[in-house]
Write a protein that holds these residues in place. Structure first.
Motif, PDB file in Angstrom:
ATOM      1  N   TRP A  79     -57.474  55.312 122.334  1.00  0.00           N
ATOM      2  CA  TRP A  79     -56.146  55.626 122.848  1.00  0.00           C
ATOM      3  C   TRP A  79     -55.499  56.723 122.014  1.00  0.00           C
ATOM      4  O   TRP A  79     -56.010  57.085 120.946  1.00  0.00           O
ATOM      5  N   VAL A  80     -54.416  57.252 122.531  1.00  0.00           N
ATOM      6  CA  VAL A  80     -53.665  58.299 121.828  1.00  0.00           C
ATOM      7  C   VAL A  80     -52.383  57.663 121.323  1.00  0.00           C
ATOM      8  O   VAL A  80     -51.603  57.089 122.103  1.00  0.00           O
ATOM      9  N   ASP A  81     -52.151  57.767 120.007  1.00  0.00           N
ATOM     10  CA  ASP A  81     -50.961  57.117 119.449  1.00  0.00           C
ATOM     11  C   ASP A  81     -49.716  57.965 119.675  1.00  0.00           C
ATOM     12  O   ASP A  81     -49.761  59.029 120.314  1.00  0.00           O
ATOM     13  N   LYS A  82     -48.576  57.480 119.187  1.00  0.00           N
ATOM     14  CA  LYS A  82     -47.295  58.150 119.406  1.00  0.00           C
ATOM     15  C   LYS A  82     -47.241  59.534 118.783  1.00  0.00           C
ATOM     16  O   LYS A  82     -46.409  60.364 119.166  1.00  0.00           O
ATOM     17  N   ASP A  83     -48.110  59.808 117.819  1.00  0.00           N
ATOM     18  CA  ASP A  83     -48.147  61.126 117.178  1.00  0.00           C
ATOM     19  C   ASP A  83     -49.122  62.072 117.864  1.00  0.00           C
ATOM     20  O   ASP A  83     -49.326  63.199 117.395  1.00  0.00           O
ATOM     21  N   GLY A  84     -49.744  61.605 118.942  1.00  0.00           N
ATOM     22  CA  GLY A  84     -50.694  62.452 119.669  1.00  0.00           C
ATOM     23  C   GLY A  84     -52.095  62.439 119.105  1.00  0.00           C
ATOM     24  O   GLY A  84     -52.936  63.235 119.531  1.00  0.00           O
ATOM     25  N   LEU A 105     -56.519  46.325 119.210  1.00  0.00           N
ATOM     26  CA  LEU A 105     -55.368  47.111 119.658  1.00  0.00           C
ATOM     27  C   LEU A 105     -54.125  46.690 118.894  1.00  0.00           C
ATOM     28  O   LEU A 105     -53.794  45.500 118.853  1.00  0.00           O
ATOM     29  N   PRO A 106     -53.421  47.651 118.306  1.00  0.00           N
ATOM     30  CA  PRO A 106     -52.153  47.312 117.674  1.00  0.00           C
ATOM     31  C   PRO A 106     -51.108  47.011 118.751  1.00  0.00           C
ATOM     32  O   PRO A 106     -51.236  47.460 119.893  1.00  0.00           O
ATOM     33  N   PRO A 107     -50.058  46.266 118.437  1.00  0.00           N
ATOM     34  CA  PRO A 107     -49.046  45.901 119.443  1.00  0.00           C
ATOM     35  C   PRO A 107     -48.459  47.100 120.164  1.00  0.00           C
ATOM     36  O   PRO A 107     -48.207  47.049 121.366  1.00  0.00           O
ATOM     37  N   GLU A 108     -48.246  48.223 119.459  1.00  0.00           N
ATOM     38  CA  GLU A 108     -47.621  49.385 120.080  1.00  0.00           C
ATOM     39  C   GLU A 108     -48.540  50.103 121.061  1.00  0.00           C
ATOM     40  O   GLU A 108     -48.110  50.962 121.833  1.00  0.00           O
ATOM     41  N   ALA A 109     -49.855  49.765 121.053  1.00  0.00           N
ATOM     42  CA  ALA A 109     -50.804  50.438 121.947  1.00  0.00           C
ATOM     43  C   ALA A 109     -51.167  49.591 123.167  1.00  0.00           C
ATOM     44  O   ALA A 109     -51.888  50.052 124.047  1.00  0.00           O
ATOM     45  N   VAL A 110     -50.635  48.369 123.239  1.00  0.00           N
ATOM     46  CA  VAL A 110     -51.008  47.462 124.327  1.00  0.00           C
ATOM     47  C   VAL A 110     -50.609  48.029 125.689  1.00  0.00           C
ATOM     48  O   VAL A 110     -51.350  47.924 126.670  1.00  0.00           O
ATOM     49  N   ASN A 111     -49.429  48.657 125.756  1.00  0.00           N
ATOM     50  CA  ASN A 111     -48.921  49.169 127.027  1.00  0.00           C
ATOM     51  C   ASN A 111     -49.296  50.623 127.292  1.00  0.00           C
ATOM     52  O   ASN A 111     -48.843  51.212 128.274  1.00  0.00           O
ATOM     53  N   VAL A 136     -57.821  51.588 131.301  1.00  0.00           N
ATOM     54  CA  VAL A 136     -56.599  50.814 131.551  1.00  0.00           C
ATOM     55  C   VAL A 136     -55.432  51.791 131.573  1.00  0.00           C
ATOM     56  O   VAL A 136     -55.225  52.534 130.607  1.00  0.00           O
ATOM     57  N   ASP A 137     -54.711  51.827 132.678  1.00  0.00           N
ATOM     58  CA  ASP A 137     -53.550  52.707 132.773  1.00  0.00           C
ATOM     59  C   ASP A 137     -52.404  52.156 131.936  1.00  0.00           C
ATOM     60  O   ASP A 137     -52.325  50.952 131.654  1.00  0.00           O
ATOM     61  N   ARG A 138     -51.517  53.064 131.584  1.00  0.00           N
ATOM     62  CA  ARG A 138     -50.359  52.631 130.800  1.00  0.00           C
ATOM     63  C   ARG A 138     -49.449  51.755 131.657  1.00  0.00           C
ATOM     64  O   ARG A 138     -49.450  51.832 132.891  1.00  0.00           O
ATOM     65  N   ALA A 139     -48.662  50.929 131.018  1.00  0.00           N
ATOM     66  CA  ALA A 139     -47.716  50.081 131.737  1.00  0.00           C
ATOM     67  C   ALA A 139     -46.600  50.933 132.333  1.00  0.00           C
ATOM     68  O   ALA A 139     -46.140  51.901 131.716  1.00  0.00           O
ATOM     69  N   LEU A 140     -46.196  50.608 133.545  1.00  0.00           N
ATOM     70  CA  LEU A 140     -45.142  51.364 134.219  1.00  0.00           C
ATOM     71  C   LEU A 140     -43.780  51.027 133.626  1.00  0.00           C
ATOM     72  O   LEU A 140     -43.533  49.901 133.185  1.00  0.00           O
ATOM     73  N   THR A 141     -42.896  52.027 133.634  1.00  0.00           N
ATOM     74  CA  THR A 141     -41.530  51.783 133.202  1.00  0.00           C
ATOM     75  C   THR A 141     -40.780  51.019 134.295  1.00  0.00           C
ATOM     76  O   THR A 141     -41.258  50.869 135.425  1.00  0.00           O
ATOM     77  N   GLU A 142     -39.592  50.545 133.968  1.00  0.00           N
ATOM     78  CA  GLU A 142     -38.793  49.804 134.949  1.00  0.00           C
ATOM     79  C   GLU A 142     -38.456  50.691 136.139  1.00  0.00           C
ATOM     80  O   GLU A 142     -38.485  50.243 137.298  1.00  0.00           O
ATOM     81  N   GLU A 143     -38.123  51.968 135.875  1.00  0.00           N
ATOM     82  CA  GLU A 143     -37.807  52.898 136.961  1.00  0.00           C
ATOM     83  C   GLU A 143     -39.030  53.147 137.838  1.00  0.00           C
ATOM     84  O   GLU A 143     -38.932  53.223 139.062  1.00  0.00           O
ATOM     85  N   GLU A 144     -40.203  53.274 137.216  1.00  0.00           N
ATOM     86  CA  GLU A 144     -41.431  53.513 137.976  1.00  0.00           C
ATOM     87  C   GLU A 144     -41.804  52.298 138.821  1.00  0.00           C
ATOM     88  O   GLU A 144     -42.272  52.443 139.952  1.00  0.00           O
TER      89      GLU A 144
END
Length: 238
Positions: free
Chosen positions: A39-44, A52-58, A74-82
């Protein structure tokens, strides 16, 4: 001698079975290798790990086996708006499907109930004729109300010229007639609009009818001429 041979054969079979079982147990850990995640983390940055760390689950990720082959994504989890947009899209698709099914049922009924174009034309002509009759009837009513209102206004004007007050009863009658006149005029405008809508509807229905009968799509749904009802004898009110 025969008994010894059978005993020896049983011992050999047991040893052979134990050998196979031992080989299966040795090979089993290899088939239960841990799953790896990419996966790609928050820093790219690209991360690969068997946990999987908790922040990468979604987040979107690629799952690979120990040999480096991909086993799934596995696709990323959708936001509430999506999720809300996805739900709305599903509702719109369901509504469109329901509308298409209803249209198909109506068209099927049309083909059953109207054997020829003349049958279809006759039905719409009857509806338009009824609207024209309503227009004519309303026109007569408007003329009658306008005559009464004109008479009352003349009487009121004459009373004012002779310096006589117009009584409250007569004032209310004038106001009521004026409101009724406006109401009838609006009704007549609505009926005229309904006639135009009915004519346009007939043109579209006739084009679709011809298309279904021939099995060839109509080149232009606006080409069929609308029903031509008998013209109204009364002149439009102003």
């Amino acid at each position: 001698m025969k008994t010894r041979s059978l005993l020896a054969l049983a011992i050999i079979s047991a040893l052979f079975a134990n050998g196979l079982d031992a080989q299966t147990k040795k090979a089993k850990p290899a088939t239960q290798a841990k799953k790896l995640y990419r996966w790609v983390d928050k820093d790219g940055k690209v991360q690969i790990s068997d946990q999987l760390p908790p922040e990468a689950v979604n987040q979107a990720r690629l799952e690979i086996n120990a040999s480096g082959k991909s086993t799934g994504t596995v696709d990323r989890a959708l936001t509430e708006e999506e999720r809300a947009a996805q739900a709305q899209q599903s509702e719109e698709q369901a509504a469109a499907q329901k509308l298409a099914e209803e249209k198909a049922r109506i068209e099927q009924a049309m083909m059953i109930n109207y054997a020829t174009e003349d049958d279809l034309r006759r039905t719409y002509k009857e509806r338009i004729d009824l609207l024209q009759q309503t227009i004519e009837s309303t026109d007569v009513s408007i003329k009658s109300i306008r005559g009464s209102l004109t008479s009352m206004l003349a009487q009121a004007a004459e009373a004012e010229l002779t310096q006589r007050a117009v009584d409250n009863v007569r004032k209310k009658q004038i106001q009521d007639l004026h409101r009724e006149l406006l109401k009838q005029q609006l009704s007549q405008l609505g009926s005229r609009a309904d006639v135009k809508v009915m004519e346009d509807e007939f043109a579209a229905v006739l084009a679709r009818y011809r298309e279904l009968r021939s099995g060839v799509p109509a080149p232009d749904a606006t080409t069929p001429a609308p029903v031509t009802p008998e013209p109204a004898t009364a002149t439009p009110s102003k």
